[in-house]
Design an enzyme around this catalytic site. Structure first.
Site, mmCIF file in Angstrom:
data_model
loop_
_atom_site.group_PDB
_atom_site.id
_atom_site.type_symbol
_atom_site.label_atom_id
_atom_site.label_comp_id
_atom_site.label_asym_id
_atom_site.label_seq_id
_atom_site.Cartn_x
_atom_site.Cartn_y
_atom_site.Cartn_z
ATOM 1 N N SER A 148 85.951 42.853 51.196
ATOM 2 C CA SER A 148 85.515 43.529 49.978
ATOM 3 C C SER A 148 85.187 44.996 50.286
ATOM 4 C CB SER A 148 84.331 42.778 49.368
ATOM 5 O OG SER A 148 84.016 43.263 48.090
ATOM 6 N N GLU A 166 89.886 49.781 31.634
ATOM 7 C CA GLU A 166 90.237 51.142 31.229
ATOM 8 C C GLU A 166 90.828 51.943 32.389
ATOM 9 O OE1 GLU A 166 86.567 52.617 29.691
ATOM 10 O OE2 GLU A 166 86.813 51.611 27.754
ATOM 11 N N HIS A 190 89.291 42.067 45.526
ATOM 12 C CA HIS A 190 89.122 41.139 44.391
ATOM 13 C C HIS A 190 90.220 41.429 43.367
ATOM 14 C CE1 HIS A 190 85.087 40.017 45.807
ATOM 15 N NE2 HIS A 190 84.889 41.300 46.015
#
Length: 290
Positions: A148, A166, A190
């Site tokens: 991560s 967005e 992710h």
């Protein structure tokens, strides 16, 4: 340059029975079980001394380091690793302490946990710890492993913020400098589960020389000599190659307006597939055409 170290970057949360970063702050103990038995085993197998390798868990990115660190120790011990410790570096001055630097110098593997990659780079960037980390990666049989945030921070360019919904609006994706172990790529994590492909599209259209790497959860890349990438783990790696972009409106639209991109090339890698960063050639291990 011949780089002796290996880079293992991991997309984050994994399937049932393994380490997961979902709702860590709410349910940390239950969510941190074994963590990626397959990927962690590969880390050990690639290391200089296998189960006897000296491993340091770096929890700097996490806001709950005292809970995260011991779970990684359990995970490696489950795989018969015998020489593991945790380095809690929470302030910049700690990254210059002699004890910390001595432990880094002795490490065969460093494992950077998840959390906030901007916290990781702002605390470690430009410190003696960072200098030693880069030197070991270039000149020793050493493994930098990160999941991560630890993965996102490994490259020169680092995504640290950006809404998935967005992400293709100009200016929504924020990029800073990472730890600089590898150039020519930018990494997001992710990736599949959080729908982040738009973030990589915007990162790549702004600098098409950089290859976008999107790591799915329970998925990683083993990178040797900063050239050869092999997909590991159970999920998908998405590559976004902007070298053949033919047109975009990026410089014409205002901030917050949608971006158009023509002819953006993507690749999808799964376990054992490889990609060469110099030739830009991908090899599918179980190719339909072989």
């Amino acid at each position: 340059m011949n780089i002796l170290g290996k880079l293992i970057i991991i997309g984050g949360a994994v399937d049932k029975g393994s380490f997961t970063e979902t709702d860590l702050d709410k349910n940390a103990t239950n969510n941190l079980n074994f963590f990626e038995t397959g990927i962690l085993k590969r880390i050990l197998n690639e290391s200089k001394h296998k189960e006897n390798s000296r491993i340091e868990i770096i929890t700097t990115a996490s806001i709950i380091p005292r809970e995260i660190g011991p779970e990684y120790v359990k995970a490696f011990e489950y795989l018969n690793a015998k020489n593991i410790d945790i380095l809690h570096i929470e302030r910049r001055e700690q990254a210059a302490e002699e004890e910390v630097l001595t432990r880094l110098k002795a490490a065969d593997i460093v494992m950077f946990t998840g959390g906030d990659q901007l916290r990781l780079t702002s605390i470690l960037g430009g410190t003696p710890f960072h200098d030693i980390l880069l030197d070991k990666y270039h000149n020793e049989e050493f493994i930098y492993a990160g999941t991560s945030a630890g993965a996102a921070a490994a490259s020169n360019n680092m995504i640290y913020q950006g809404s998935s919904s967005e992400a293709l609006l100009k200016g929504e994706v924020k990029i800073s400098s990472g730890l600089g172990l590898i150039d020519r790529v930018i990494i997001d994590t992710h990736f599949v589960q959080r729908g982040r492909i738009g973030r990589l599209f915007q990162a790549v259209v702004g600098n098409p020389r950089v290859l976008g790497i999107g790591l799915g959860e329970d998925t990683g890349l083993l990178i040797t000599n900063n050239v050869e990438m092999e997909a590991i783990g159970s999920g998908l790696v998405i590559l976004v190659d902007g070298r053949e972009i033919k047109d975009t409106n990026l410089t014409k639209v205002e901030l917050g307006q949608p971006i158009s991109i023509s002819h953006l090339v993507t690749h999808v890698m799964s376990k054992f597939d490889t990609y060469n960063l110099e030739t830009h050639k991908m090899h599918i291990q179980s190719s339909h055409y072989v």
